[in-house]
Design a protein around this motif. Structure first.
Motif, PDB file in Angstrom:
ATOM      1  N   SER A  89      -0.356 -14.855 -17.684  1.00 57.31           N
ATOM      2  CA  SER A  89       0.434 -15.083 -16.338  1.00 57.31           C
ATOM      3  C   SER A  89       0.945 -14.288 -15.600  1.00 57.31           C
ATOM      4  O   SER A  89       1.102 -14.319 -14.510  1.00 57.31           O
ATOM      5  CB  SER A  89       1.683 -16.131 -16.528  1.00 57.31           C
ATOM      6  N   THR A  90       0.891 -12.767 -16.242  1.00 60.69           N
ATOM      7  CA  THR A  90       1.036 -11.773 -15.475  1.00 60.69           C
ATOM      8  C   THR A  90      -0.115 -11.215 -14.740  1.00 60.69           C
ATOM      9  O   THR A  90       0.257 -10.299 -13.831  1.00 60.69           O
ATOM     10  CB  THR A  90       1.573 -10.618 -16.315  1.00 60.69           C
ATOM     11  N   ALA A  91      -1.264 -11.841 -14.690  1.00 64.14           N
ATOM     12  CA  ALA A  91      -2.464 -11.379 -14.091  1.00 64.14           C
ATOM     13  C   ALA A  91      -2.390 -11.080 -12.549  1.00 64.14           C
ATOM     14  O   ALA A  91      -2.617  -9.944 -11.869  1.00 64.14           O
ATOM     15  CB  ALA A  91      -3.835 -12.327 -14.465  1.00 64.14           C
ATOM     16  N   PRO A  92      -1.559 -12.042 -11.792  1.00 60.09           N
ATOM     17  CA  PRO A  92      -1.484 -11.941 -10.661  1.00 60.09           C
ATOM     18  C   PRO A  92      -0.581 -10.789 -10.131  1.00 60.09           C
ATOM     19  O   PRO A  92      -0.801  -9.980  -9.041  1.00 60.09           O
ATOM     20  CB  PRO A  92      -0.671 -13.147  -9.791  1.00 60.09           C
ATOM     21  N   PHE A  93       0.483 -10.635 -10.730  1.00 57.82           N
ATOM     22  CA  PHE A  93       1.356  -9.386 -10.596  1.00 57.82           C
ATOM     23  C   PHE A  93       0.621  -7.916 -10.572  1.00 57.82           C
ATOM     24  O   PHE A  93       0.651  -7.039 -10.231  1.00 57.82           O
ATOM     25  CB  PHE A  93       2.509  -9.469 -11.279  1.00 57.82           C
ATOM     26  N   LEU A  94      -0.285  -7.912 -11.788  1.00 61.09           N
ATOM     27  CA  LEU A  94      -1.026  -6.920 -12.115  1.00 61.09           C
ATOM     28  C   LEU A  94      -1.732  -6.387 -10.925  1.00 61.09           C
ATOM     29  O   LEU A  94      -2.125  -5.147 -10.629  1.00 61.09           O
ATOM     30  CB  LEU A  94      -1.604  -6.666 -13.704  1.00 61.09           C
ATOM     31  N   ALA A 132       6.833  -1.433  -1.476  1.00 61.72           N
ATOM     32  CA  ALA A 132       7.220  -2.571  -2.194  1.00 61.72           C
ATOM     33  C   ALA A 132       6.891  -3.836  -1.278  1.00 61.72           C
ATOM     34  O   ALA A 132       6.599  -4.891  -1.867  1.00 61.72           O
ATOM     35  CB  ALA A 132       8.829  -2.353  -2.156  1.00 61.72           C
ATOM     36  N   LEU A 133       6.885  -3.619   0.111  1.00 61.89           N
ATOM     37  CA  LEU A 133       6.393  -4.614   0.853  1.00 61.89           C
ATOM     38  C   LEU A 133       5.074  -5.229   0.583  1.00 61.89           C
ATOM     39  O   LEU A 133       4.736  -6.549   0.606  1.00 61.89           O
ATOM     40  CB  LEU A 133       6.869  -4.349   2.274  1.00 61.89           C
ATOM     41  N   MET A 134       4.119  -4.083   0.649  1.00 63.54           N
ATOM     42  CA  MET A 134       2.686  -4.278   0.375  1.00 63.54           C
ATOM     43  C   MET A 134       2.474  -5.265  -0.879  1.00 63.54           C
ATOM     44  O   MET A 134       1.726  -6.052  -1.091  1.00 63.54           O
ATOM     45  CB  MET A 134       1.942  -3.066   0.350  1.00 63.54           C
ATOM     46  N   THR A 135       3.194  -4.786  -1.877  1.00 64.79           N
ATOM     47  CA  THR A 135       3.049  -5.249  -3.231  1.00 64.79           C
ATOM     48  C   THR A 135       3.701  -6.783  -3.259  1.00 64.79           C
ATOM     49  O   THR A 135       2.917  -7.808  -3.892  1.00 64.79           O
ATOM     50  CB  THR A 135       3.998  -4.571  -4.344  1.00 64.79           C
ATOM     51  N   ALA A 136       4.788  -7.155  -2.457  1.00 63.35           N
ATOM     52  CA  ALA A 136       5.279  -8.393  -2.592  1.00 63.35           C
ATOM     53  C   ALA A 136       4.083  -9.300  -1.742  1.00 63.35           C
ATOM     54  O   ALA A 136       4.108 -10.390  -2.247  1.00 63.35           O
ATOM     55  CB  ALA A 136       6.616  -8.291  -2.094  1.00 63.35           C
ATOM     56  N   VAL A 137       3.776  -8.770  -0.544  1.00 64.23           N
ATOM     57  CA  VAL A 137       2.839  -9.667   0.146  1.00 64.23           C
ATOM     58  C   VAL A 137       1.571  -9.916  -0.560  1.00 64.23           C
ATOM     59  O   VAL A 137       0.822 -10.965  -0.610  1.00 64.23           O
ATOM     60  CB  VAL A 137       2.459  -8.987   1.624  1.00 64.23           C
ATOM     61  N   VAL A 138       0.759  -8.773  -1.163  1.00 65.03           N
ATOM     62  CA  VAL A 138      -0.133  -8.881  -2.133  1.00 65.03           C
ATOM     63  C   VAL A 138       0.000 -10.006  -3.348  1.00 65.03           C
ATOM     64  O   VAL A 138      -0.873 -10.818  -3.663  1.00 65.03           O
ATOM     65  CB  VAL A 138      -0.735  -7.914  -2.376  1.00 65.03           C
ATOM     66  N   VAL A 139       1.307  -9.672  -3.974  1.00 64.11           N
ATOM     67  CA  VAL A 139       1.524 -10.819  -5.119  1.00 64.11           C
ATOM     68  C   VAL A 139       1.534 -12.400  -4.448  1.00 64.11           C
ATOM     69  O   VAL A 139       1.202 -13.035  -5.436  1.00 64.11           O
ATOM     70  CB  VAL A 139       2.897 -10.464  -5.747  1.00 64.11           C
ATOM     71  N   ALA A 140       2.087 -12.239  -3.463  1.00 60.07           N
ATOM     72  CA  ALA A 140       1.959 -13.619  -2.883  1.00 60.07           C
ATOM     73  C   ALA A 140       0.366 -14.208  -2.898  1.00 60.07           C
ATOM     74  O   ALA A 140       0.179 -15.336  -3.007  1.00 60.07           O
ATOM     75  CB  ALA A 140       2.820 -13.895  -1.626  1.00 60.07           C
ATOM     76  N   GLY A 141      -0.335 -13.477  -2.329  1.00 59.97           N
ATOM     77  CA  GLY A 141      -1.672 -13.768  -2.221  1.00 59.97           C
ATOM     78  C   GLY A 141      -2.349 -13.939  -3.511  1.00 59.97           C
ATOM     79  O   GLY A 141      -3.038 -14.969  -3.698  1.00 59.97           O
ATOM     80  N   MET A 142      -1.937 -13.203  -4.373  1.00 62.20           N
ATOM     81  CA  MET A 142      -2.447 -13.281  -5.818  1.00 62.20           C
ATOM     82  C   MET A 142      -2.138 -14.770  -6.233  1.00 62.20           C
ATOM     83  O   MET A 142      -3.028 -15.308  -7.037  1.00 62.20           O
ATOM     84  CB  MET A 142      -2.304 -12.303  -6.565  1.00 62.20           C
ATOM     85  N   LEU A 143      -1.040 -15.058  -6.361  1.00 61.44           N
ATOM     86  CA  LEU A 143      -0.404 -16.196  -6.743  1.00 61.44           C
ATOM     87  C   LEU A 143      -0.910 -17.570  -6.198  1.00 61.44           C
ATOM     88  O   LEU A 143      -1.403 -18.635  -6.806  1.00 61.44           O
ATOM     89  CB  LEU A 143       1.146 -16.459  -6.786  1.00 61.44           C
ATOM     90  N   ILE A 155      -8.178 -19.192   2.098  1.00 63.71           N
ATOM     91  CA  ILE A 155      -7.846 -18.523   3.304  1.00 63.71           C
ATOM     92  C   ILE A 155      -6.218 -17.885   3.549  1.00 63.71           C
ATOM     93  O   ILE A 155      -6.099 -16.843   3.988  1.00 63.71           O
ATOM     94  CB  ILE A 155      -7.956 -19.486   4.688  1.00 63.71           C
ATOM     95  N   ALA A 156      -5.462 -18.759   2.899  1.00 64.28           N
ATOM     96  CA  ALA A 156      -3.942 -18.194   3.115  1.00 64.28           C
ATOM     97  C   ALA A 156      -3.771 -16.981   2.126  1.00 64.28           C
ATOM     98  O   ALA A 156      -3.113 -15.948   2.708  1.00 64.28           O
ATOM     99  CB  ALA A 156      -2.951 -19.514   2.430  1.00 64.28           C
ATOM    100  N   ALA A 157      -4.486 -17.062   1.158  1.00 67.22           N
ATOM    101  CA  ALA A 157      -4.380 -15.899   0.049  1.00 67.22           C
ATOM    102  C   ALA A 157      -4.994 -14.762   0.772  1.00 67.22           C
ATOM    103  O   ALA A 157      -4.593 -13.779   0.476  1.00 67.22           O
ATOM    104  CB  ALA A 157      -5.161 -16.108  -1.199  1.00 67.22           C
ATOM    105  N   ALA A 158      -6.237 -14.904   1.318  1.00 66.60           N
ATOM    106  CA  ALA A 158      -6.758 -13.614   2.016  1.00 66.60           C
ATOM    107  C   ALA A 158      -5.922 -13.236   3.129  1.00 66.60           C
ATOM    108  O   ALA A 158      -5.943 -11.899   3.279  1.00 66.60           O
ATOM    109  CB  ALA A 158      -8.072 -14.195   2.660  1.00 66.60           C
ATOM    110  N   SER A 159      -5.415 -14.096   3.647  1.00 69.50           N
ATOM    111  CA  SER A 159      -4.420 -13.680   4.980  1.00 69.50           C
ATOM    112  C   SER A 159      -3.265 -12.530   4.338  1.00 69.50           C
ATOM    113  O   SER A 159      -2.869 -11.791   4.957  1.00 69.50           O
ATOM    114  CB  SER A 159      -3.830 -14.573   5.660  1.00 69.50           C
ATOM    115  N   LEU A 160      -2.582 -13.179   3.252  1.00 77.86           N
ATOM    116  CA  LEU A 160      -1.480 -12.488   2.786  1.00 77.86           C
ATOM    117  C   LEU A 160      -2.064 -11.096   2.151  1.00 77.86           C
ATOM    118  O   LEU A 160      -1.271  -9.904   2.392  1.00 77.86           O
ATOM    119  CB  LEU A 160      -0.957 -13.328   1.522  1.00 77.86           C
ATOM    120  N   VAL A 161      -3.045 -11.080   1.786  1.00 73.03           N
ATOM    121  CA  VAL A 161      -3.678  -9.611   1.245  1.00 73.03           C
ATOM    122  C   VAL A 161      -3.933  -8.786   2.360  1.00 73.03           C
ATOM    123  O   VAL A 161      -3.850  -7.666   2.278  1.00 73.03           O
ATOM    124  CB  VAL A 161      -4.928  -9.737   0.327  1.00 73.03           C
TER     125      VAL A 161
END
Length: 778
Positions: A89-94, A132-143, A155-161
């Motif tokens: 379950s930690t895959a999106p964060f990593l 930190a802001l980049m990581t948070a936004v990308v984490v949201a996209g990965m999740l 599309i939402a995930a790609a936009s967040l990344v």
């Protein structure tokens, strides 16, 4: 747009990986996707740097630019591999950390290739905040892409990344602008031209577009294949006989048609329902427990189907599944109604008579044992009645097996309609029925029931349009008076039934203790009879047969006699039935045939001698070979030997009997039909076989002077025999009036006490030994 397209393409492949791409050779495709996606992201970054006005005129340092490309590609490849595996379950964060770090390093290294690194002095707090802001936004996209779903999630995930990457770009450009202002003195241009970087960027963009097109084509192919596979699986599930239900926890996700038919509900009404609530109340908790423990053996439950008040019995098996993205369990249900019906049918057939549908001997034994247990516990008497259909074998032979079966079915029905609903009526096999009568005043209740049965059976049966007179004999034993064990009570009822048969049938008899003594005495007598045969204790008496017209001697009938060393003279009416019961009648018959023929060869008088042949001897021995052997050993003329048989011999197997009689007649032996007038006296026997004599039973002849019916029967038999050209012998002649009547009616021969009683042949010495030229047999 280039960056968005690259991220969208990459995430699309990552989303597809769990359905097939992650398996061999999937990793190579994932790596290629990461390389193309990372290159596309770097190309978007490079285009943005080249378009940034403060850096216009600057040239890239080739090694540094290549390092930025490798870092960007490596971070994307790593993130793709982490996400595609989906092991933890930690895959999106990593993956988000890899992408954010990669984006930041790529931005700063690329900027270092345009501007002297000494002029780049970013604020540490600004860098940490941006990272930190980049990581948070990308984490949201990965999740978002981790949770799967449709195109909108992708599309939402790609936009967040892309947004996360844009944050890093803004930070980089703010630092680049400050550094560019500081470049007033001019710096030495690097060796790499902007044209080379533009060319590289174009190649990267083309690679991204190529991979994107390939991804779209692959996505359409996989989607089409998935639809085909889903349709195939659905069709297979719908044609399956078993009911299939896909579940998430206790909620229904999907069902097949068999389950809809089983429950009586349509698919739409079942989807979303709680699976356990479809079962009867008593079973719901157990169903939930079965769902929580998949993989166990199937268990039986009752499904609360529409129109089924008691529920439908089903076998439920639960298994884990990964075949459906929204389901974690699959429930397999097998309808057990047909199986239960088949098992019930088998149990019924195992416990009931196939012809009468009554309980058979096995079920009767269980019910009798139960009744006797209750009788002992509560002191309630139990009566056992054995009901035997009289002369059923004769009905079968004369009327056919179908008529006999009809007699049994109707007898069973009459008995069933006569007893109470709580009484047990069983068929013990053959022609015997049993009635268990519980909880009444005994023996009076059993006596009344037996009388009702005799009365009802006294009314002729109508079977297939034929009127059949079928009476019954009944034997009764009562518990606890007679016995408290089932086998003993049954044996006592059998003894009473035998007494009813011996007493003339069509009557009922209660068991008495002396019957058991008589039964044991008969058994002992049977053993003694066999011993007497071996010891030679039996002897033969002869009764003369004379001509009605002249009174001259024509022959003798041989009769067995037994003098017991302890009992004295045993009447033939006692030991002959015992011989038939014990089977000794066969040995007795063989001994009689041998002894009589040997005796007859000593007589100067060439008269006939008659020997009775029993049914058992006729059926269980090779009578033809036996007669041939006796005639050969004794030398007796076959024409002098008469074999007397009764209708019973013909009834048991008419075709076989006629064949044997024809073979005997062909040897010159004379065949006599004995006791004609009793039984059915079927004329078909006279038609099928030409008897040499017919003997009228003594019961009619002895009453011809007192009974008009007996006289009419004798007169009819004599007339019938005269028409067939067969001589008639009248038995039981005891008065001169009998002789006169027989002579008047044209009877040929006579036998009885008036002519002579059964006695040793020496008592008739003056007739046999002193008259060598006596009458010859006809």
């Amino acid at each position: 747009m280039v960056g968005f397209a690259s991220v969208l393409m990459t995430l699309s492949v990552v989303q597809r990986a769990p359905s097939g791409l992650a398996k061999t050779p999937g990793p190579w495709w994932l790596a290629a996707t990461g390389v193309a996606g990372g290159g596309g992201i770097w190309a978007a970054h490079a285009i943005a740097l080249l378009a940034f006005e403060p850096l216009a005129g600057r040239h890239f340092d080739l090694p540094i630019a290549l390092a930025a490309v490798l870092i960007g590609v490596a971070s994307v490849v790593g993130a793709v591999m982490v996400m595609a595996g989906r092991r933890r379950s930690t895959a999106p964060f990593l993956a988000a950390v890899l992408l954010a770090t990669g984006f930041a390093l790529m931005h700063w290294i690329s900027l270092a290739g345009l501007i002297d690194s000494q002029l780049l002095r970013p604020s540490p707090l600004l860098v940490i905040a941006a990272l930190a802001l980049m990581t948070a936004v990308v984490v949201a996209g990965m999740l978002t892409v981790w949770r799967a779903g449709g195109l909108h999630r992708l599309i939402a995930a790609a936009s967040l990344v892309v947004t996360g990457g844009f944050v890093g770009y803004l930070l980089t450009m703010s630092q680049a602008g400050e550094a560019a202002v500081a470049l007033s003195g001019g710096l030495a241009p690097p060796d790499m031209s902007r044209m080379a970087v533009s060319f590289t960027t174009m190649v990267m963009v083309m690679a991204v577009l190529g991979v994107g097109v390939a991804g779209v084509l692959l996505d359409r192919h996989l989607a089409r294949a998935a639809r085909v596979e889903a349709r195939r699986v659905t069709d297979l599930a719908n044609v399956a006989l078993e009911s299939i239900v896909l579940l998430r926890d206790d909620g229904i996700v999907e069902v097949n048609r068999s389950f809809c038919r089983l429950t009586g509900q349509n698919r739409d009404s079942l989807i979303g329902c709680r699976f356990s609530e479809l079962f009867i109340d008593d079973h719901r908790l157990s169903v939930v427990q079965a769902l929580e423990q998949p993989g166990g053996p199937g268990r039986e439950f009752r499904l609360a189907a529409v129109g089924q008040t008691e529920g439908v019995p089903v076998e439920l098996s639960v298994r884990e599944t990964e075949a459906h993205e929204n389901a974690s369990r699959v429930a397999l249900l097998r309808d057990l109604r047909d199986q239960h019906e088949a098992e019930a049918r088998i149990r019924y057939l195992a416990q009931h008579d196939a012809l009468t549908r009554l309980p058979n001997r096995a079920l009767f034994g269980d019910r009798l044992a139960h009744a006797l247990q209750l009788a002992e516990r509560y002191e309630n008497p139990v009566a056992l009645l054995l009901v035997d259909v009289d002369r059923l074998q004769e009905i079968n032979k004369l009327r056919g097996q179908d008529i006999g079966d009809g007699v049994l079915r109707q007898t069973a029905k009459r008995i069933k309609n006569t007893v109470r609903g709580s009484d047990t009526v069983a068929c013990l096999g053959g022609d015997t029925f049993a009635v268990i009568q519980e909880g009444m005043d005994q023996p009076h209740a059993a006596d009344k029931l037996a009388r009702r049965l005799l009365t009802r059976m006294g009314v002729p049966l109508i079977v297939n349009g034929n009127e059949i007179a079928a009476t019954v004999s009944i034997g009764i034993a009562v518990a606890p008076t007679d016995a408290l064990v089932g086998s003993a009570l049954l044996a006592h009822a059998e003894s009473a039934l035998q007494r009813s048969k011996d007493g003339g049938r069509n009557r009922h008899t209660f068991y008495e203790a002396r019957m058991e003594e008589e039964r044991r005495a008969r058994q002992v007598l049977g053993v003694d009879l066999r011993n007497a045969l071996r010891a030679g204790d039996l002897h033969v008496h002869f009764q003369p047969v004379a001509d009605v017209g002249t009174g001259s001697l024509l022959g003798f009938e041989a009769l067995a006699r037994w003098t017991h060393p302890e009992r004295g003279v045993v009447p033939p009416g006692l030991f002959i039935p015992v011989a038939e019961e014990s089977g000794a009648i066969v040995d007795l018959g063989e001994w009689m045939l041998e002894t009589v023929c040997q005796e007859a060869t000593r007589w100067p008088l060439a008269c006939t001698v008659a020997v009775n042949i029993s049914v058992m001897q006729f059926e269980k021995s090779d009578l033809v070979a036996q007669v041939d052997g006796v005639l050969e050993r004794t030398g007796l003329d076959p024409a002098r030997l008469e074999l007397e048989i009764t209708e019973s011999v013909l009834i048991h197997d008419t075709d076989y009997a006629v064949e044997v009689l024809n073979r005997l007649k062909a040897r010159g032996v004379r065949i006599v039909l004995d006791d004609f007038g009793t039984g059915y006296s079927s004329l078909s026997y006279l038609k099928r076989f030409p008897f040499d004599k017919i003997k009228i039973d003594r019961s009619f002849v002895s009453e011809i002077g007192d009974s008009q019916q007996s006289a009419a029967i004798v007169r009819g038999v004599i007339g019938l025999a005269r028409g067939l050209g067969v001589p008639v012998v009248a038995e039981g002649v005891e008065q001169a009036a009998h002789v006169d009547m027989l002579r008047e009616e044209g009877c040929d021969q006579m036998q009885g006490y008036l002519i002579g009683r059964p006695a040793p042949i020496e008592d008739y010495g003056d007739l046999v030994f002193d008259h060598p030229m006596a009458a010859q047999p006809e």
